[in-house]
Design a protein around this motif. Structure first.
Motif, PDB file in Angstrom:
ATOM      1  N   ALA B 407      27.927 -32.915   3.366  1.00  0.00           N
ATOM      2  CA  ALA B 407      26.523 -32.622   3.645  1.00  0.00           C
ATOM      3  C   ALA B 407      25.656 -33.797   3.218  1.00  0.00           C
ATOM      4  CB  ALA B 407      26.104 -31.351   2.900  1.00  0.00           C
ATOM      5  N   HIS B 408      25.902 -34.297   2.016  1.00  0.00           N
ATOM      6  CA  HIS B 408      25.080 -35.395   1.482  1.00  0.00           C
ATOM      7  C   HIS B 408      25.099 -36.598   2.412  1.00  0.00           C
ATOM      8  CE1 HIS B 408      23.688 -38.673  -1.008  1.00  0.00           C
ATOM      9  NE2 HIS B 408      24.871 -39.241  -0.896  1.00  0.00           N
ATOM     10  N   PHE B 409      26.292 -37.063   2.775  1.00  0.00           N
ATOM     11  CA  PHE B 409      26.264 -38.323   3.521  1.00  0.00           C
ATOM     12  C   PHE B 409      25.873 -38.136   4.972  1.00  0.00           C
ATOM     13  CE2 PHE B 409      31.043 -37.810   3.572  1.00  0.00           C
ATOM     14  CZ  PHE B 409      31.217 -37.732   4.936  1.00  0.00           C
ATOM     15  N   PHE B 457      24.306 -29.012   9.007  1.00  0.00           N
ATOM     16  CA  PHE B 457      24.685 -29.631   7.740  1.00  0.00           C
ATOM     17  C   PHE B 457      24.145 -28.933   6.507  1.00  0.00           C
ATOM     18  CE2 PHE B 457      25.262 -33.025  10.867  1.00  0.00           C
ATOM     19  CZ  PHE B 457      26.591 -33.294  10.620  1.00  0.00           C
ATOM     20  N   PHE B 458      23.053 -28.161   6.624  1.00  0.00           N
ATOM     21  CA  PHE B 458      22.571 -27.544   5.391  1.00  0.00           C
ATOM     22  C   PHE B 458      23.582 -26.566   4.803  1.00  0.00           C
ATOM     23  CE2 PHE B 458      19.844 -25.561   2.293  1.00  0.00           C
ATOM     24  CZ  PHE B 458      19.222 -26.678   1.763  1.00  0.00           C
ATOM     25  N   PRO B 459      24.223 -25.718   5.610  1.00  0.00           N
ATOM     26  CA  PRO B 459      25.185 -24.777   5.014  1.00  0.00           C
ATOM     27  C   PRO B 459      26.338 -25.488   4.311  1.00  0.00           C
ATOM     28  CG  PRO B 459      24.740 -24.207   7.295  1.00  0.00           C
ATOM     29  CD  PRO B 459      24.101 -25.523   7.057  1.00  0.00           C
ATOM     30  N   MET B 460      26.582 -26.745   4.667  1.00  0.00           N
ATOM     31  CA  MET B 460      27.701 -27.446   4.041  1.00  0.00           C
ATOM     32  C   MET B 460      27.464 -27.660   2.548  1.00  0.00           C
ATOM     33  SD  MET B 460      28.944 -30.188   6.843  1.00  0.00           S
ATOM     34  CE  MET B 460      29.364 -29.669   8.501  1.00  0.00           C
ATOM     35  N   HIS B 461      26.200 -27.727   2.141  1.00  0.00           N
ATOM     36  CA  HIS B 461      25.928 -27.794   0.700  1.00  0.00           C
ATOM     37  C   HIS B 461      26.537 -26.575   0.004  1.00  0.00           C
ATOM     38  CE1 HIS B 461      22.392 -30.367   2.002  1.00  0.00           C
ATOM     39  NE2 HIS B 461      22.941 -31.103   1.069  1.00  0.00           N
ATOM     40  N   LEU B 477      38.978 -17.410   3.508  1.00  0.00           N
ATOM     41  CA  LEU B 477      38.091 -16.526   4.275  1.00  0.00           C
ATOM     42  C   LEU B 477      36.645 -16.517   3.797  1.00  0.00           C
ATOM     43  CD1 LEU B 477      40.518 -13.534   4.834  1.00  0.00           C
ATOM     44  CD2 LEU B 477      40.082 -15.507   6.272  1.00  0.00           C
ATOM     45  N   GLN B 478      36.421 -16.760   2.498  1.00  0.00           N
ATOM     46  CA  GLN B 478      35.030 -16.654   2.038  1.00  0.00           C
ATOM     47  C   GLN B 478      34.158 -17.788   2.565  1.00  0.00           C
ATOM     48  OE1 GLN B 478      37.573 -17.405   0.120  1.00  0.00           O
ATOM     49  NE2 GLN B 478      37.033 -18.682  -1.608  1.00  0.00           N
ATOM     50  N   PHE B 479      34.760 -18.805   3.184  1.00  0.00           N
ATOM     51  CA  PHE B 479      33.970 -19.911   3.720  1.00  0.00           C
ATOM     52  C   PHE B 479      33.612 -19.701   5.187  1.00  0.00           C
ATOM     53  CE2 PHE B 479      36.853 -22.242   0.594  1.00  0.00           C
ATOM     54  CZ  PHE B 479      35.923 -22.206  -0.423  1.00  0.00           C
ATOM     55  N   THR B 480      34.018 -18.545   5.744  1.00  0.00           N
ATOM     56  CA  THR B 480      33.926 -18.380   7.192  1.00  0.00           C
ATOM     57  C   THR B 480      32.503 -18.483   7.727  1.00  0.00           C
ATOM     58  OG1 THR B 480      35.824 -16.953   7.005  1.00  0.00           O
ATOM     59  CG2 THR B 480      34.659 -16.944   9.095  1.00  0.00           C
ATOM     60  N   THR B 481      31.579 -17.702   7.149  1.00  0.00           N
ATOM     61  CA  THR B 481      30.250 -17.600   7.765  1.00  0.00           C
ATOM     62  C   THR B 481      29.568 -18.955   7.879  1.00  0.00           C
ATOM     63  OG1 THR B 481      30.065 -15.434   6.784  1.00  0.00           O
ATOM     64  CG2 THR B 481      28.045 -16.409   7.640  1.00  0.00           C
ATOM     65  N   PHE B 482      29.554 -19.699   6.784  1.00  0.00           N
ATOM     66  CA  PHE B 482      28.856 -20.986   6.824  1.00  0.00           C
ATOM     67  C   PHE B 482      29.525 -21.944   7.805  1.00  0.00           C
ATOM     68  CE2 PHE B 482      27.255 -19.972   2.372  1.00  0.00           C
ATOM     69  CZ  PHE B 482      25.997 -19.642   2.834  1.00  0.00           C
ATOM     70  N   ASN B 483      30.841 -21.857   7.908  1.00  0.00           N
ATOM     71  CA  ASN B 483      31.524 -22.729   8.867  1.00  0.00           C
ATOM     72  C   ASN B 483      31.161 -22.358  10.295  1.00  0.00           C
ATOM     73  OD1 ASN B 483      33.341 -24.879   7.860  1.00  0.00           O
ATOM     74  ND2 ASN B 483      34.054 -23.230   6.561  1.00  0.00           N
TER      75      ASN B 483
END
Lengths: 191, 567, 369
Positions: B407-409, B457-461, B477-483
């Motif tokens: 996200a940062h870069f 990119f914001f959700p990647m933070h 699985l807990q990373f699903t929504t933001f992905n």
């Protein structure tokens, strides 16, 4: 006009020559970083120092040392620390034994690479004698006992905590095996 | 849709007259006999404008290619499990996306801009070494070809990440060698391009334009070129060592032979950190041109801006260790790199404050270039702040190698470098094509990009904070929504760029009408004193001292005398 | 819609992590270092929010007030030394204030002394090996999620388990409240050992040993992943740390030591074919299925085992290729004789291969060279 253009052309060439020199210098610098890095690490006390010392043994802090060993991928051998945990004194000597076992039916050339944790331990511990100084050639199925002798400097701080000295055994042909495998796979795919 | 040019372009009528007074391009416009026609014009091109154009088109095609790879990544990451690619192909996608975007898209795009604009802005007839300029461009397409071909060799493309860390990069197949050669070519191209830029800027400025009176874009270009001259050879050295380790039995990075894999990381990041600024500084320059134009006010704190750029460039050589906080430095090294990295926030902050002060009390209008410049300012600030979080070594231990870094870069490189490139394109497109672009479509492009970028990119933070590692083809699985959100955003962002392409082609074909010589009434630099479109040869005679002075006074770099005020 | 989705996700995640986790920030810290990192992050975020509000406030005030469409005239100032000095010095001071707690925390992270227990974590492509250096045993820890759940190239994949990709066959077991020193090294390429809840991440570098430490404050299971790109299955080598009470830990250690001793006797054990097949299936799925696939059909550059010349031809050839590798296939000499024998037996009697062969550990031992 033409005189300006001419003047510029000369100036431009001069600038370009200087910049080209800078490029070459930086290219040299990138390679110079290799030896520089080793020197820097020694100054920082990160890399092993192989100079022998002759300090008289003096009773000091109890210093615990853990000996650890690893074998790199694809090397058919075993290494075992026979004295996995030893106590020493600041200013004193310590000897530890390892057992090397060639699992193959062919001779095997290996080299052991030492590494410390914490890194700062290198400043206070020196290897007087070590099986890692030279390459080791094992006969087929040979089992050999090897040793390392350490000297603790007298200024060894009590706060260092247990030192881990770890050896990783690599085959003498280094990463070549994998490169050969790659080359073979290319050759195979080409046919 | 059929809005008139006048409604779209804010240029004050008086400025038409102003331009006509000094229009040096006028007589040059008939000077076409020097330019060969057809393919020869491009293959044998020595004209800085032709080469700049080729650079920009090359960069944009690479941007689309790298973007396609990015969409391949995001498609796979839309849901957990492997749907489309094998994991090793996924690694090749991430690697090529990185290499192509950095070396194929952003850097050539800025070199293209510098080629086009630097001679115009400083009043030089062309770049210093026109034939070398041709070479530095024509090395790029073969390099790109190597990268593309690498995908089709046995074992596939390089899959070790754009950082090429050994021993993984030593282990991989022939695709890696293609990657290494491509980097050699691109590095050579950058070095030659940089020598050209430095020489042009140092030796070919218009009379009266001292170094500290150059447009900000020229300054950032100069510093960028110096950085490249310093670090591109280092990268070449690093990958050469990698190559000899792979094939010729050297042990630079192999512990078995007394080498150290961490040494590569040191050499790489000695290049890599300045590289970050190589991509960011020209963006700073572009924004420093656009903001004053549309605020109708001189750039605030010109001298401190120059100092800040130089300070950033120098500091960038001392902070590379912050990319390696997790390798296990001794505490002293960890602290040193942390302090130096925090320090770099100071000159960067100065720049942001200067830009805001430039806008302050201005008379702003919000044409597309200005929107992109403000978008840059907002998002780059966010990227800078996440950079500050990462600079704290203990926090970085948690975030290193996670999506937070991704996200940062992307906030600094997409919203930073890319948005400024879009801004620059809209800003100078009238000068390049002679036509005005569709403001409505430009604004749509901006808002669409801005919103889609943040969705991506914001959700990647959050993913990074929660501990999702980067460069993984599949996730828990807990990373699903933001992905899912990020993937949707990425496709939206991708489509927005088609709009950009359409708008540019539309403009080349006439746009919404011909552009006046000075389409932006606040523009005061020399490139607006040539005709529109810029003729093939410009400033064959250097601009007059009076003309240069007039611009400098408008930029607040020289005091006007009483006589001039009366005029 | 999105909000409901988020809530549903947060609810669904609760069982998958030891404690309910907010999806917006760090995992709940479970060690003093992780708590300190959390606090430091909170502090810097507070400062950032303040700076953010000030900077964006000024910028948007300017954007709304100082525009030509509201008739604002530009004022042509372009420097102010006092202001410029102020905004150079004030951020520098704020940073200096931040540097103090950060530096203290760096020193705490680097202080690996006084460890109660030392464990070596070795990164392999693509699994972790753990050696309990004080107790003389070690084991490998592999992804437990079945390949069938991962590979969704065709329809009909089984549903994903709640701990998808974060489950291993043998977790790292440590006692609660004890200082655990983790030594990291690697066997092949660089890996990185990362457990977010415990606030530890340390690269594992082949040929070198590095250390880090943590003290787990609560009993529970904490999960992390490899965070340095290490090739094909980088995403499939999770780290699971099971924190147990001191008593449970002692029991577990005793059992492991007994098991280690038993494993040493393995070569002399008489294996039945069914035992070998069962063991072989397990070895195959954790080592071979990544390339040759669970069904032995292979894919891409990786050849099928089903009906292959090697897996149905003479068994000597099969043993040879497993031990020495060929082309893209690495040498699997690192597996024990029993593991090699069982996996070959399995391969020769599965996926439609019916050689009926039965490879004994002793044969593998004899074939090693």
């Amino acid at each position: 006009m033409t005189s300006l253009a001419l003047q510029r052309q000369q100036g431009n060439r001069r600038t370009a020559r200087r910049l080209l020199l800078a490029v070459l210098a930086m290219l040299g610098f990138s390679f110079a970083m290799v030896p520089f890095y080793n020197v820097f690490c020694r100054v920082m006390g990160i890399q092993q120092d192989r100079t022998a010392v002759a300090d008289a043994p003096v009773a000091g802090w109890q210093q615990q040392v853990l000996f650890d060993s690893n074998v790199a991928a694809g090397v058919p051998m075993q290494i075992r620390a026979l004295d996995a945990r030893r106590e020493g004194h600041a200013g004193g000597l310590m000897k530890a034994r390892f057992e090397l076992r060639n699992l193959a039916d062919t001779p095997l050339g290996v080299r052991a690479v030492p590494s410390y944790a914490p890194l700062s331990a290198v400043r206070y511990v020196e290897k007087v004698q070590c099986f890692c100084f030279d390459a080791i050639h094992l006969a087929p199925r040979e089992v050999r006992e090897v040793t390392v002798v350490l000297v603790f400097k007298s200024d060894l701080p009590a706060t260092l905590g247990p030192i881990t000295l770890s050896y990783t055994v690599f085959g003498l042909d280094g990463g070549k095996q994998q490169t050969t495998a790659t080359a073979q796979s290319i050759a195979k795919a080409a046919t | 849709m059929t809005t008139t040019t006048d409604a779209l372009n804010p240029a004050h009528p008086i400025d038409h007259g102003h331009g006509a007074d000094h229009g040096h391009g006028g007589h040059d416009a008939h000077d076409h006999h020097h330019a060969p026609a057809g393919w020869r014009r491009w293959v044998y091109a020595t004209n800085h404008k032709d080469i700049g154009t080729m650079y920009l088109w090359f960069a944009f095609s690479m941007f689309l290619l790298g973007g396609t790879f990015a969409l391949g990544i995001r498609a796979e990451l839309f849901s957990p499990g492997m749907q489309f690619w094998q994991p090793e192909f996924f690694n090749q996608l991430t690697t090529l996306h990185g290499v192509i975007m950095v070396f194929g898209a952003i850097m050539p795009a800025f070199t293209g801009l510098m080629n086009w604009m630097i001679p115009l802005m400083i009043g030089a007839p062309d770049m210093a070494f026109a034939r070398m300029n041709n070479w530095s461009f024509w090395l790029l397409p073969p390099a790109a070809m190597l990268l593309i071909i690498s995908l089709f060799v046995p074992g596939g493309g390089p899959g070790a990440g754009w950082t090429f860390y050994p021993p993984l990069s030593v282990q991989l197949g022939a695709g890696m060698d293609f990657g290494i050669f491509a980097i050699h070519l691109m590095g050579l191209s950058s070095i030659m391009g940089s020598i050209n830029i430095v020489t042009t800027i140092l030796n070919m400025r218009a009379p009266g334009m001292t170094l500290l009176k150059m447009p900000m874009f020229a300054w950032t270009s100069l510093v960028t070129a110096y950085l490249l001259i310093a670090v591109a050879p280092v990268l070449a050295g690093a990958v050469t060592m990698l190559l000899t380790d792979r094939h010729f039995g050297t042990h630079f990075f192999n512990a078995a032979g007394g080498g150290d894999p961490i040494l590569f990381q040191h050499v790489f990041w000695f290049f890599g950190h300045p590289e970050v600024y190589i991509m960011a500084l020209p963006a700073f320059g572009v924004v420093s041109q656009i903001l004053p134009t549309f605020s109708r006010k001189p750039l605030f704190g010109y001298v401190s801006m120059v100092y800040a750029v130089c300070a950033i460039a120098i500091l960038s050589f001392m902070v590379w260790g912050h990319h390696m906080f997790a390798v296990g430095f001794p505490a002293t090294a960890q602290l040193f790199y942390m302090f130096m990295t925090m320090l770099i926030a100071v000159p960067t902050g100065v720049k942001v404050f200067n830009w805001i002060s430039t806008m302050w009390q201005g008379s702003m209008t919000f044409e597309t270039p200005m929107l992109f410049a403000i978008g840059f300012l907002c998002l780059f600030t966010i990227g800078g702040m996440s950079g500050l979080v990462l600079s704290l070594a203990p926090v970085d231990i948690q975030l290193h190698g996670t999506y937070y870094v991704v996200a940062h870069f992307h906030y600094v490189l997409v919203a930073g470098a890319l948005f400024s490139l879009f801004g620059a394109t809209y800003y100078w497109l009238p000068k390049w094509t002679g036509n005005m672009y569709s403001e409505r479509m430009g604004k749509l492009h901006f808002w669409w990009s801005m919103i889609a970028f943040n969705i991506t990119f914001f959700p990647m933070h959050f993913l990074g904070l929660a501990g999702m590692p980067r460069r993984i083809p599949d996730y828990a699985l807990q990373f699903t929504t933001f992905n899912e959100v990020a993937s949707v955003g990425a496709f939206l962002f991708g489509f927005a760029q088609i709009l950009f392409l359409y708008n540019v082609i539309h403009t080349i074909r006439g746009g919404v009408g011909p552009s006046p010589q000075r389409p932006w009434d606040g523009a005061t630099t020399l490139e607006w004193d040539v005709a529109c479109p810029a003729p093939h040869h410009t400033w064959t005679e250097p601009p007059s001292l009076a003309l240069v002075r007039e611009g400098l006074i408008a930029q607040g770099l020289e005091e006007s005398t009483h006589v001039e005020e009366l005029k | 819609m999105q909000l409901r989705r988020l809530c549903a996700m947060a609810a669904a995640c609760t069982p998958s992590f030891a404690l309910a986790e907010s999806p917006y920030t760090f995992q709940t810290p479970q060690s003093p270092i992780a708590s300190h990192i959390n606090d430091l992050h909170t502090w810097i975020m507070l400062i950032i929010v303040v700076v953010f509000v000030v900077v964006f406030g000024l910028m948007f005030y300017s954007i709304f007030k100082h525009r030509r469409s509201v008739g604002h005239q530009a004022r042509h100032f372009h420097e102010n030394t006092a202001v410029e000095v102020a905004w150079t010095i004030i951020p520098a001071l704020i940073l200096a204030v931040m540097a103090f707690p950060a530096a203290r925390l760096v020193l705490a992270q680097k202080n690996t002394t006084n460890a109660d227990i030392t464990i070596k974590a070795t990164g392999y492509q693509w699994l972790w090996g753990y050696d309990y250096m004080d107790y003389g045993f070690g084991y490998k820890s592999r992804l437990a999620t079945p390949r069938a759940q991962i590979e969704n190239y065709k329809d009909g994949a089984p549903p994903k388990s709640p701990l998808y990709l974060l489950e291993v066959d043998e977790p790292l077991v440590v006692p609660v409240g004890k200082r655990v020193r983790i030594l990291t090294t690697a066997n092949d390429v660089i890996h990185s050992w990362y457990v977010p809840a415990l606030g530890v991440k340390q690269d594992a570098i082949p040929g070198f040993i590095r250390d880090t430490w943590f003290t787990a404050e609560h009993i529970g299971t904490y999960r992390g992943q490899c965070t340095e790109l290490c090739g094909r299955d980088h995403g499939y080598m999770p780290i699971v740390v099971k924190v147990v009470s001191d008593a449970d830990f002692k029991t577990w250690v005793t059992a492991q030591q007994a098991k280690a001793k038993a494993a040493q006797d393995d070569p002399n054990k008489k294996w039945t074919k069914d035992e070998l097949l069962a063991r072989g299936k397990q070895v195959f799925e954790s080592n071979c299925a990544a390339c040759h696939k669970v069904d032995g059909k292979g894919g891409g550059p990786f050849p099928a085992l089903a009906g292959s010349k090697i897996a149905t031809g003479p068994k000597e050839g099969h043993i040879h290729i497993v031990l020495t590798g060929k082309n893209a296939m690495p040498s699997w000499a690192g597996l024990s004789d029993v593991e090699v024998a069982s996996v070959i037996t399995y391969e020769r009697n599965s996926f439609g291969n019916h050689t009926g062969d039965f490879v004994l550990p002793a044969e593998v031992k004899a074939a090693r060279k």
